[in-house]
Design an enzyme around this catalytic site. Structure first.
Site, PDB file in Angstrom:
ATOM      1  N   PHE A 127       4.479  60.707 -21.893  1.00 34.02           N
ATOM      2  CA  PHE A 127       3.246  60.552 -22.649  1.00 34.02           C
ATOM      3  C   PHE A 127       3.377  61.294 -23.964  1.00 34.02           C
ATOM      4  O   PHE A 127       4.216  62.184 -24.103  1.00 34.02           O
ATOM      5  CB  PHE A 127       2.067  61.135 -21.847  1.00 34.02           C
ATOM      6  CG  PHE A 127       0.964  60.148 -21.600  1.00 34.02           C
ATOM      7  CD1 PHE A 127       1.214  58.950 -20.960  1.00 34.02           C
ATOM      8  CD2 PHE A 127      -0.345  60.425 -21.995  1.00 34.02           C
ATOM      9  CE1 PHE A 127       0.193  58.046 -20.719  1.00 34.02           C
ATOM     10  CE2 PHE A 127      -1.372  59.524 -21.756  1.00 34.02           C
ATOM     11  CZ  PHE A 127      -1.105  58.339 -21.120  1.00 34.02           C
ATOM     12  N   GLN A 144     -11.478  63.531 -30.801  1.00 27.95           N
ATOM     13  CA  GLN A 144     -10.260  62.734 -30.695  1.00 27.95           C
ATOM     14  C   GLN A 144     -10.578  61.249 -30.815  1.00 27.95           C
ATOM     15  O   GLN A 144     -11.369  60.711 -30.040  1.00 27.95           O
ATOM     16  CB  GLN A 144      -9.578  62.992 -29.351  1.00 27.95           C
ATOM     17  CG  GLN A 144      -8.331  62.146 -29.169  1.00 27.95           C
ATOM     18  CD  GLN A 144      -7.463  62.657 -28.038  1.00 27.95           C
ATOM     19  OE1 GLN A 144      -7.677  62.299 -26.880  1.00 27.95           O
ATOM     20  NE2 GLN A 144      -6.515  63.514 -28.347  1.00 27.95           N
ATOM     21  N   HIS A 159      -8.865  58.066 -30.157  1.00 26.12           N
ATOM     22  CA  HIS A 159      -7.680  57.551 -29.474  1.00 26.12           C
ATOM     23  C   HIS A 159      -7.091  56.458 -30.353  1.00 26.12           C
ATOM     24  O   HIS A 159      -7.822  55.596 -30.832  1.00 26.12           O
ATOM     25  CB  HIS A 159      -8.070  57.002 -28.105  1.00 26.12           C
ATOM     26  CG  HIS A 159      -6.908  56.730 -27.199  1.00 26.12           C
ATOM     27  ND1 HIS A 159      -6.009  55.727 -27.444  1.00 26.12           N
ATOM     28  CD2 HIS A 159      -6.498  57.343 -26.065  1.00 26.12           C
ATOM     29  CE1 HIS A 159      -5.089  55.734 -26.484  1.00 26.12           C
ATOM     30  NE2 HIS A 159      -5.364  56.701 -25.644  1.00 26.12           N
ATOM     31  N   LEU A 206     -10.597  51.250 -24.216  1.00 27.17           N
ATOM     32  CA  LEU A 206      -9.303  51.918 -24.281  1.00 27.17           C
ATOM     33  C   LEU A 206      -8.119  51.041 -23.882  1.00 27.17           C
ATOM     34  O   LEU A 206      -8.191  50.264 -22.939  1.00 27.17           O
ATOM     35  CB  LEU A 206      -9.353  53.124 -23.345  1.00 27.17           C
ATOM     36  CG  LEU A 206      -8.225  54.130 -23.528  1.00 27.17           C
ATOM     37  CD1 LEU A 206      -8.310  54.744 -24.909  1.00 27.17           C
ATOM     38  CD2 LEU A 206      -8.332  55.214 -22.472  1.00 27.17           C
ATOM     39  N   GLU A 240      -2.363  54.905 -23.353  1.00 26.54           N
ATOM     40  CA  GLU A 240      -1.176  55.424 -24.021  1.00 26.54           C
ATOM     41  C   GLU A 240       0.085  55.122 -23.204  1.00 26.54           C
ATOM     42  O   GLU A 240       1.198  55.134 -23.739  1.00 26.54           O
ATOM     43  CB  GLU A 240      -1.362  56.944 -24.171  1.00 26.54           C
ATOM     44  CG  GLU A 240      -0.324  57.629 -24.999  1.00 26.54           C
ATOM     45  CD  GLU A 240      -0.751  59.068 -25.343  1.00 26.54           C
ATOM     46  OE1 GLU A 240      -1.961  59.326 -25.488  1.00 26.54           O
ATOM     47  OE2 GLU A 240       0.134  59.920 -25.451  1.00 26.54           O
ATOM     48  N   ARG A 279      -1.932  62.246 -30.343  1.00 26.55           N
ATOM     49  CA  ARG A 279      -2.862  61.153 -30.647  1.00 26.55           C
ATOM     50  C   ARG A 279      -3.446  61.214 -32.058  1.00 26.55           C
ATOM     51  O   ARG A 279      -3.670  60.174 -32.689  1.00 26.55           O
ATOM     52  CB  ARG A 279      -4.006  61.161 -29.626  1.00 26.55           C
ATOM     53  CG  ARG A 279      -3.550  60.676 -28.271  1.00 26.55           C
ATOM     54  CD  ARG A 279      -4.639  60.800 -27.238  1.00 26.55           C
ATOM     55  NE  ARG A 279      -4.190  60.221 -25.978  1.00 26.55           N
ATOM     56  CZ  ARG A 279      -4.885  60.264 -24.852  1.00 26.55           C
ATOM     57  NH1 ARG A 279      -6.057  60.879 -24.826  1.00 26.55           N
ATOM     58  NH2 ARG A 279      -4.421  59.698 -23.767  1.00 26.55           N
ATOM     59  N   HIS A 304     -12.958  58.861 -28.552  1.00 31.13           N
ATOM     60  CA  HIS A 304     -12.505  58.934 -27.163  1.00 31.13           C
ATOM     61  C   HIS A 304     -12.889  60.232 -26.465  1.00 31.13           C
ATOM     62  O   HIS A 304     -13.225  60.241 -25.283  1.00 31.13           O
ATOM     63  CB  HIS A 304     -10.983  58.774 -27.166  1.00 31.13           C
ATOM     64  CG  HIS A 304     -10.364  58.722 -25.818  1.00 31.13           C
ATOM     65  ND1 HIS A 304     -10.778  57.831 -24.851  1.00 31.13           N
ATOM     66  CD2 HIS A 304      -9.357  59.435 -25.258  1.00 31.13           C
ATOM     67  CE1 HIS A 304     -10.042  58.009 -23.761  1.00 31.13           C
ATOM     68  NE2 HIS A 304      -9.189  58.975 -23.975  1.00 31.13           N
ATOM     69  N   ARG A 340      -6.358  67.112 -28.089  1.00 34.79           N
ATOM     70  CA  ARG A 340      -5.922  67.113 -26.693  1.00 34.79           C
ATOM     71  C   ARG A 340      -4.742  66.166 -26.504  1.00 34.79           C
ATOM     72  O   ARG A 340      -4.742  65.065 -27.045  1.00 34.79           O
ATOM     73  CB  ARG A 340      -7.070  66.664 -25.790  1.00 34.79           C
ATOM     74  CG  ARG A 340      -6.682  66.487 -24.341  1.00 34.79           C
ATOM     75  CD  ARG A 340      -7.868  66.138 -23.480  1.00 34.79           C
ATOM     76  NE  ARG A 340      -8.398  64.807 -23.702  1.00 34.79           N
ATOM     77  CZ  ARG A 340      -7.856  63.687 -23.197  1.00 34.79           C
ATOM     78  NH1 ARG A 340      -6.766  63.740 -22.461  1.00 34.79           N
ATOM     79  NH2 ARG A 340      -8.417  62.517 -23.447  1.00 34.79           N
TER      80      ARG A 340
END
Lengths: 639, 256
Positions: A120, A253, A255, A269, A272, A328, A394, A429
């Site tokens: 990730f 954040q 995304h 969403l 990722e 991100r 997000h 994050r």
């Protein structure tokens, strides 16, 4: 009308991952525990988490350990993180994931039968425990079933499954109740909570010395968001109204990959994992543009050619990660720039392609929900053609300022865990760190609340006046016939936040947003809801507006003050990262008139042994010269 | 595209109510839930509907669209003609609270009646070892988003209130199968599936499988194998004799 009344030791508000884990812990500590949630049990926003839970178990790459995870988390947050939380999180995540397995969770496996881990963004090694791309569902179902298991135990022991842990579903808390009598110190103490049943509109009161907020985030203040209707910043607002403070509210954040078409699903969403499993981003010219966006601080950690990036998927020891797997904030900004420069896709995003990278059967196996989601909602078969994606609101890094070990806020008896808590993620994050955050700090909040209750000599009692005020406040929209339409006010707030305090910000626009918020506050105070008290969404929304406006004000005010760009806060007028600002947190609280005020607070310096986990050369990118001098020459090479 | 659609929505509280007609704007790419939301924002602010994720992942917005159980968020408007009147009603098997919102507490009560995952004693967290092929069977059932449409459509309880007591419904019979197939579960679930949770009521008409938005093969992969296990346990003479001789009763043999 009589108010239904319940007495508990611990009341947990919110039934996502953090709330359920907190409640399980409080009950395991022998405390009578209530779980109060706005939706049905098992529907909280955690179900939408897709990729996985980050935990340095080292199942796939044995070089992984908590120190590497700690470093990745600090880098992802651009060193603004609360380092103690980052340390606890990295150390305890593996135990929290293994514990789920003992409660019945079925993660995907490695060849030798252990929990499989996937790559990730921002994580040096494959680290995310996962179940296809529906990890959040597995997590919430496992915790839900653990609550049921405890209830079955209580039924055997006490003849009542709800003797020690009970779920109050479709029940919304609108105010925390406090005891402000002199015996309870300058901040008073938590005495309970007040709310209403969605089903019948009747009021409900909890008498409890400890409340754990686990209400998630604030995304519903934005138009394009991956968040559900529940995400109205309730916990953030309840904490403020009870006298607690919030930190890092400017960091939101976006995304990088949300759906962009059709309009009605814009923002939903796209995990990722698509990129973790080999998917690449391309612009309208077919270029893998992320290679042009590797920032200086990450220069030596990412591949500079497509060939190297592609080799990394099979040989991580000798190659660097492809830049699609940058944190991100970096990817979201890059996509935003490409679209602005006219290199976007026909529907206003960029292309995310996995179809040319993996065999069709493998895509369906690894990304079943994405395959399903695009097919059903956009008529796109992701095994045959690229997706079109763009940034979506997000997650909020900011939240209640808490003690890192116990999750206690500055108000005695008030705790916060999960997205509503602040600090762990700093300014940004990493994907996968949310599910582990919920588990680690959910448990710690449950423990913190239980030991707080143990230490009390007498139970605080709610002031009668506060209760009457809470009742009047909740009833007001129903009494206002011909008042403002709450849906319209909500819509305008979303539009303003989205366009004026979105992914790229500047002073004039933020100032304009604050003016809009002021006007909307007055209109919200005049919102009316026709209909009865029975399951009336217009009424519920009118009450949620107060919370959305309060958190939006925090976000905008903090965003205006922070004159730098870092993580989830990008200022067009201050594009650089400033070492002076790294040391400072912005703390929001309410003044006597109920307006948001902000103070600067200096961060505690990183503990020396944790500081030694980084190269001096890396710290130089983030720290002021004075800070570097304070730390002396205790530099150790990376393990 | 953008057109005016004809909607007929059930509105009312408790048992009382009626279908109400609306004409409402529809835009390109929208789903039925979007249209319900537009009704709330423009014509009927107190119209009650459950929803959360709007992406088919949480199972909140179960409703009946033209008589068929669907998730409102996954029912695309483009699958209807512009002339068609779209009728939206609450799930029929559960009591109506208001409009499209039903009282689904039946499902939560049944969930609590199924004994929880029971691992063998002495396996510490972190020591679990399972092969992918062995977890995949139960993983399919754990895809369930608890929309409760399988229980809603199941004819054993859809029009037979009297069976609700004795029948867990496909959702929770599948939960029993999931646990029975879990590599580490040691609880005996085969007798109780039949005796306590009403597996015998199911006559495999596959209505549950047809409505499942997660495309879980509830009948073929959970209910029929569970029925076969019960048959093996109860009616295979050798197993019967073995049970008599060795007094094997409570626990099944640990598989891991």
């Amino acid at each position: 009308m009589d108010i239904e009344r319940h007495e508990y030791d611990v009341v947990v508000i919110g039934a996502g991952g953090a709330g359920l884990r907190a409640a399980i812990e409080a009950r395991q500590q022998g405390k009578r525990t209530a779980i109060v949630c706005k939706s049905l049990f098992g529907k909280a926003h955690t179900v939408m988490a897709e990729g996985g839970a980050a935990a340095a178990m080292g199942n796939v790459n044995p070089s992984d350990n908590w120190k590497v995870h700690f470093r990745d988390t600090m880098r992802g947050g651009k060193f603004l993180n609360n380092w103690r939380m980052a340390e606890l999180h990295a150390q305890e995540s593996p135990d929290r994931v293994w514990e789920l397995e003992a409660w019945g969770a079925l993660f995907d496996r490695t060849k030798d039968g252990k929990i499989s881990q996937r790559n990730f963004g921002g994580h040096e090694y494959p680290r995310l425990a996962h179940v296809g791309d529906r990890t959040g569902l597995e997590l919430i179902r496992t915790l839900q079933q653990r609550v049921v298991a405890l209830q079955q135990e209580d039924e055997k022991l006490h003849g009542d499954p709800e003797a020690y842990i009970k779920v109050f579903a479709e029940c919304t808390i609108t105010r925390l109740l406090k005891d402000d009598s002199p015996g309870h110190g300058p901040h008073g103490a938590i005495a309970g909570a007040f709310g209403y049943w969605r089903e019948n509109g009747r009021f409900i009161r909890f008498d409890a010395p400890a409340v754990v907020l686990a209400t998630g985030g604030i995304g519903k203040s934005y138009t394009v968001t991956s968040n559900s209707w529940e995400y109205t910043g309730d916990g953030h607002a309840l904490a403020l109204l009870a006298g607690a403070s919030l930190i890092n509210m400017e960091f939101i954040q976006f995304h990088p990959t949300g759906m962009v078409w059709p309009p009605s699903v814009r923002g939903i969403l796209v995990t990722e994992s698509v990129r973790g499993d080999g998917g690449v981003l391309r612009n309208s010219a077919g270029e893998r543009f992320m290679f042009n966006y590797i920032p200086d601080v990450f220069k030596d950690k990412y591949a500079t050619t497509e060939e190297e990036g592609d080799r990394w998927y099979t040989d991580q020891a000798n190659n660097r990660r492809p830049p699609e797997l940058l944190p991100r904030d970096e990817v979201a900004r890059a996509i935003n720039s490409e679209v602005k420069a006219g290199r976007g896709s026909p529907q206003g995003g960029v292309f995310l392609d996995v179809s040319t990278r993996l065999p069709a059967a493998e895509i369906v196996k690894r990304l079943p929900s994405m395959h399903h989601q695009f097919k059903e909602l956009a008529d796109v078969d992701i095994t045959k053609e690229p997706m079109q994606v763009g940034p979506t609101c997000h997650y909020i890094m900011g939240g209640v300022e808490v003690d890192p070990d116990t999750q206690a806020s500055s108000v005695p008896g008030l705790f916060a865990a999960g997205e509503v808590g602040g600090g762990l993620h700093g300014s940004n994050r990493l994907g996968g760190n949310s599910l582990s955050d919920l588990l680690v700090f959910g448990r710690r909040a449950g423990l913190g609340a239980a030991s707080y209750v143990d230490g009390l000599s007498d139970r605080p009692e709610a002031a009668a006046g506060d209760l009457r005020a809470a009742e009047a406040e909740a009833l007001a929209p129903l009494d206002r016939t011909g008042g403002e339409n709450p849906y319209t006010v909500h819509h305008e707030l979303q539009q303003s936040m989205n366009s004026l305090v979105g992914i790229i910000r500047k002073a004039e626009e933020i100032t304009e947003a604050l003016e809009v918020i002021e006007k909307l506050k007055h209109r919200a105070a005049n919102a009316g809801s026709p209909g009865t008290r029975i399951y009336n969404p217009g009424w519920h929304l009118a009450l949620d507006l107060r919370n959305m406006l309060l958190v939006s004000e925090c976000v905008a005010k903090a965003a205006l003050l922070r004159e730098e760009s870092r993580g989830g806060h990008t200022r067009d007028d201050y594009p650089g990262m400033s070492s002076d600002w790294r040391r400072k947190l912005l703390v929001c609280s309410l003044d006597d008139a109920g307006a948001v005020e902000i103070e600067e607070q200096v961060q505690l310096p990183l503990r020396p042994d944790l500081r030694d986990l980084f190269d001096l050369a890396e710290l130089e990118k983030y720290y002021t010269e004075a800070e570097l001098a304070e730390g002396g020459a205790t530099t150790v090479k990376e393990a | 595209m953008g057109y005016k659609a004809k909607f007929r929505v059930w509105r009312g509280e408790a048992g009382e109510g009626a279908l109400e007609d609306f004409v409402v704007e529809v835009n390109e790419g929208e789903v039925v839930l979007d249209v319900i939301h537009r009704l709330q924002a423009t014509q009927a602010p107190d119209l009650a509907v459950r929803w959360n994720c709007k992406a088919g992942k949480c199972g909140s917005c179960s409703m009946e669209i033209n008589g068929k159980p669907r998730l409102g968020c996954m029912a695309r408007m483009s699958t209807f003609t512009e002339e068609e009147t779209i009728t939206v009603t609450p799930m029929r098997t559960f009591p109506v609270i208001k409009d499209l919102v039903t009282d689904v507490s039946f499902n939560y009560e049944k969930a609590r009646e199924i004994p929880s995952f029971t691992p063998p004693k002495g396996v510490a967290p972190g020591e679990y070892r399972m092969q992918q092929v062995d977890v995949e069977r139960s993983q399919e059932f754990r895809k369930c988003i608890e929309c409760f449409m399988c229980n809603n459509v199941c004819h054993v309880i859809r029009d037979h209130e009297e069976n609700k007591q004795a029948f867990a419904g496909p959702r929770f019979l599948m939960r029993i199968a999931e646990l029975d197939m879990h590599p580490y579960d040691v609880e005996d679930r085969q007798n109780s599936a039949q005796d306590e949770h009403g597996l015998g009521y199911c006559n495999i008409t596959k209505c549950c499988t047809e409505v499942c938005p997660e495309h879980i093969k509830i009948t073929d992969n959970a209910l029929i194998p569970m029925k076969e296990r019960v048959v093996d346990r109860r009616y295979d003479p050798l197993v019967w004799l073995g049970n008599k001789i060795f007094r094997r009763t409570k626990e099944k043999t640990p598989k891991a």
